[in-house]
Design a protein around this motif. Structure first.
Motif, short mmCIF file in Angstrom:
data_model
loop_
_atom_site.label_atom_id
_atom_site.label_comp_id
_atom_site.label_asym_id
_atom_site.label_seq_id
_atom_site.Cartn_x
_atom_site.Cartn_y
_atom_site.Cartn_z
N GLU A 61 98.25 90.59 -3.29
CA GLU A 61 97.18 91.45 -2.76
C GLU A 61 96.37 92.06 -3.91
N MET A 62 97.08 92.54 -4.94
CA MET A 62 96.41 93.14 -6.09
C MET A 62 95.55 92.11 -6.81
N TRP A 63 96.08 90.91 -7.01
CA TRP A 63 95.34 89.88 -7.72
C TRP A 63 94.10 89.45 -6.95
N ALA A 64 94.23 89.25 -5.64
CA ALA A 64 93.08 88.84 -4.82
C ALA A 64 91.96 89.87 -4.91
N SER A 65 92.32 91.13 -4.87
CA SER A 65 91.33 92.20 -4.96
C SER A 65 90.65 92.21 -6.34
N ALA A 66 91.45 92.14 -7.39
CA ALA A 66 90.89 92.18 -8.75
C ALA A 66 90.02 90.95 -9.02
N ALA A 67 90.48 89.78 -8.60
CA ALA A 67 89.72 88.55 -8.84
C ALA A 67 88.37 88.59 -8.15
N LYS A 68 88.33 89.19 -6.98
CA LYS A 68 87.07 89.30 -6.24
C LYS A 68 86.17 90.39 -6.83
N GLU A 69 86.74 91.56 -7.06
CA GLU A 69 85.96 92.70 -7.53
C GLU A 69 85.41 92.51 -8.95
N PHE A 70 86.16 91.83 -9.79
CA PHE A 70 85.77 91.69 -11.19
C PHE A 70 85.48 90.23 -11.57
N ALA A 71 85.09 89.42 -10.61
CA ALA A 71 84.93 87.97 -10.79
C ALA A 71 84.22 87.57 -12.08
#
Length: 126
Positions: A29-39
């Motif tokens: 969940e953390m990784w999916a959020s970070a990958a999207k937010e900071f792409a």
């Protein structure tokens, strides 16, 4: 409401930054959020190469797919035997976002010690 654990970070951040701290229930969940937010932001710099979160996410997904074939979708222990590098980050994220446990082995271990650690800790893959 922030958990008591997050309060540890309060003294190291501004109130604005502290309020932006997000809580996640899983690494995936953390990784999916970070990958999207900071792409488009740089996630890792290794040996002079800069890799964005989007690029890393693509590589993590590919590695996770290969790991899924090896593990058969079971939540197993996977030994990670690597120097601190982009490859380490990619493998660690793939292992943990698949729901597996990463057993991190120091790269200076001799081969027999690696084998012994894998056996002792029940690694299903290396």
């Amino acid at each position: 409401m922030k958990t008591q654990t997050n309060d540890i970070f309060r003294k190291y951040t501004t109130p604005e930054t502290f309020e932006r701290i997000k809580e996640y229930t899983t690494v995936a969940e953390m990784w999916a959020s970070a990958a999207k937010e900071f792409a488009d932001d740089v996630a890792v710099v290794d040996d002079g190469r800069s890799v964005t979160f989007a690029e890393l996410d693509k590589d993590v997904a590919a590695f996770r797919g290969a790991l899924l074939e090896v593990t058969g979708g079971k939540k197993v222990r996977v030994a990670l035997y690597s120097v601190n590098s982009y490859e380490f980050v990619k493998a660690y994220l793939a292992i943990t976002t698949l729901g597996c446990t990463a057993i991190i082995l120091p790269p200076q271990l001799p081969d027999m010690a690696v084998l012994g650690c894998c056996m002792k800790f029940g690694a299903a893959a290396l």
